[in-house]
Design a protein around this motif. Structure first.
Motif, PDB file in Angstrom:
ATOM      1  N   ILE A 147       2.979   9.356  -7.766  1.00 34.95           N
ATOM      2  CA  ILE A 147       1.880   8.403  -7.895  1.00 34.95           C
ATOM      3  C   ILE A 147       2.371   7.172  -8.653  1.00 34.95           C
ATOM      4  O   ILE A 147       2.775   7.280  -9.819  1.00 34.95           O
ATOM      5  CB  ILE A 147       0.693   9.011  -8.668  1.00 34.95           C
ATOM      6  CG1 ILE A 147       0.329  10.399  -8.133  1.00 34.95           C
ATOM      7  CG2 ILE A 147      -0.515   8.078  -8.623  1.00 34.95           C
ATOM      8  CD1 ILE A 147      -0.657  11.145  -9.020  1.00 34.95           C
ATOM      9  N   PRO A 148       2.358   5.990  -8.047  1.00 32.35           N
ATOM     10  CA  PRO A 148       2.662   4.777  -8.819  1.00 32.35           C
ATOM     11  C   PRO A 148       1.698   4.662  -9.995  1.00 32.35           C
ATOM     12  O   PRO A 148       0.500   4.960  -9.857  1.00 32.35           O
ATOM     13  CB  PRO A 148       2.446   3.646  -7.800  1.00 32.35           C
ATOM     14  CG  PRO A 148       2.579   4.299  -6.464  1.00 32.35           C
ATOM     15  CD  PRO A 148       2.059   5.692  -6.630  1.00 32.35           C
ATOM     16  N   VAL A 149       2.204   4.255 -11.136  1.00 31.16           N
ATOM     17  CA  VAL A 149       1.333   4.139 -12.307  1.00 31.16           C
ATOM     18  C   VAL A 149       0.200   3.150 -12.036  1.00 31.16           C
ATOM     19  O   VAL A 149      -0.908   3.301 -12.556  1.00 31.16           O
ATOM     20  CB  VAL A 149       2.153   3.734 -13.546  1.00 31.16           C
ATOM     21  CG1 VAL A 149       1.257   3.389 -14.726  1.00 31.16           C
ATOM     22  CG2 VAL A 149       3.095   4.875 -13.938  1.00 31.16           C
ATOM     23  N   SER A 150       0.461   2.157 -11.189  1.00 29.81           N
ATOM     24  CA  SER A 150      -0.592   1.204 -10.824  1.00 29.81           C
ATOM     25  C   SER A 150      -1.751   1.877 -10.107  1.00 29.81           C
ATOM     26  O   SER A 150      -2.876   1.366 -10.104  1.00 29.81           O
ATOM     27  CB  SER A 150      -0.018   0.089  -9.938  1.00 29.81           C
ATOM     28  OG  SER A 150       0.544   0.636  -8.757  1.00 29.81           O
ATOM     29  N   GLU A 151      -1.502   3.038  -9.494  1.00 30.78           N
ATOM     30  CA  GLU A 151      -2.561   3.790  -8.823  1.00 30.78           C
ATOM     31  C   GLU A 151      -3.025   4.989  -9.652  1.00 30.78           C
ATOM     32  O   GLU A 151      -4.084   5.570  -9.373  1.00 30.78           O
ATOM     33  CB  GLU A 151      -2.071   4.278  -7.462  1.00 30.78           C
ATOM     34  CG  GLU A 151      -1.697   3.153  -6.503  1.00 30.78           C
ATOM     35  CD  GLU A 151      -1.098   3.653  -5.204  1.00 30.78           C
ATOM     36  OE1 GLU A 151      -1.208   4.873  -4.934  1.00 30.78           O
ATOM     37  OE2 GLU A 151      -0.525   2.840  -4.466  1.00 30.78           O
TER      38      GLU A 151
END
Length: 209
Positions: A147-151
């Motif tokens: 999971i991208p931290v942005s998501e």
């Protein structure tokens, strides 16, 4: 104030820890450093029926670098990052942030993975990992996903993690050869949460940022 009563388990393997999360769902909370969870429990903002302490699971304190990423295990302490040569040499934004996290007691116990899972907007690692384009590896009942931290962050204290998932690794992309970064925060006094925290990571390409 004391926390409400709870059950306690200290699994010896990752599979055992995940089984407990799957069995108990929303009623279970993971304990790594406890620097986010324990204060919430004392204030009765959180009242888990079961604490799953992962500190006895071997092999979760890895800090490794390959050609693409820095790999941070869920039991890597902030104090380890504070003194890590790899951060000082190639990850300047993280190197700037690590010594500014609260005080030595918190740094000796707290973890990056725990901070990201807690998603406190006043925490230090959130803005740093957003700036660096980091990803969290989550493992749970449906397997493993990145999971991208942005998501990952959905709002204050809210993430995309399922109740049956835990962060088993944080991956930070290696910066380009010509790169730099910094982290600054405004705090009422040393050791406080950030009133404002700003992380910057930049790369130069043919003279352009």
């Amino acid at each position: 104030m004391f926390s409400p009563p709870f059950e306690y388990e200290a699994p010896r393997s990752l599979d055992e820890a995940l089984s407990l999360l799957i069995e108990h769902g929303d009623e279970a909370k993971l304990l790594a450093g406890g620097q986010s969870l324990i204060p919430l429990m004392k204030l009765r903002f959180a009242a888990p029926a079961l604490i799953v302490d992962i500190n006895r699971i071997e092999g979760l304190d890895f800090l490794e670098e390959d050609a693409d990423d820095l790999h941070i295990g869920p039991l890597v302490r902030n104090s380890t990052l504070e003194h890590a040569t790899v951060l000082k040499d190639r990850f300047p934004t993280m190197a700037a942030a690590a010594p500014l996290i609260s005080d030595p007691l918190v740094r000796n116990l707290g973890t990056v993975a725990g901070s990201l899972a807690h998603a406190d907007p006043a925490g230090d690692w959130g803005s740093v990992m957003l700036a660096l384009g980091a990803r969290a590896v989550a493992r749970g009942s449906a397997g493993e996903r990145e999971i991208p931290v942005s998501e990952l962050f959905k709002g204050p204290f809210t993430t995309a993690l399922e109740p049956t998932e835990m962060i088993t690794e944080v991956r930070v992309p290696r910066p380009a050869a010509r790169a730099g970064g910094a982290y600054l925060k405004l705090e009422r006094k040393v050791g406080d949460f950030a009133t404002v925290g700003v992380a910057v990571a930049l790369e130069l390409d043919d003279g352009h940022i």
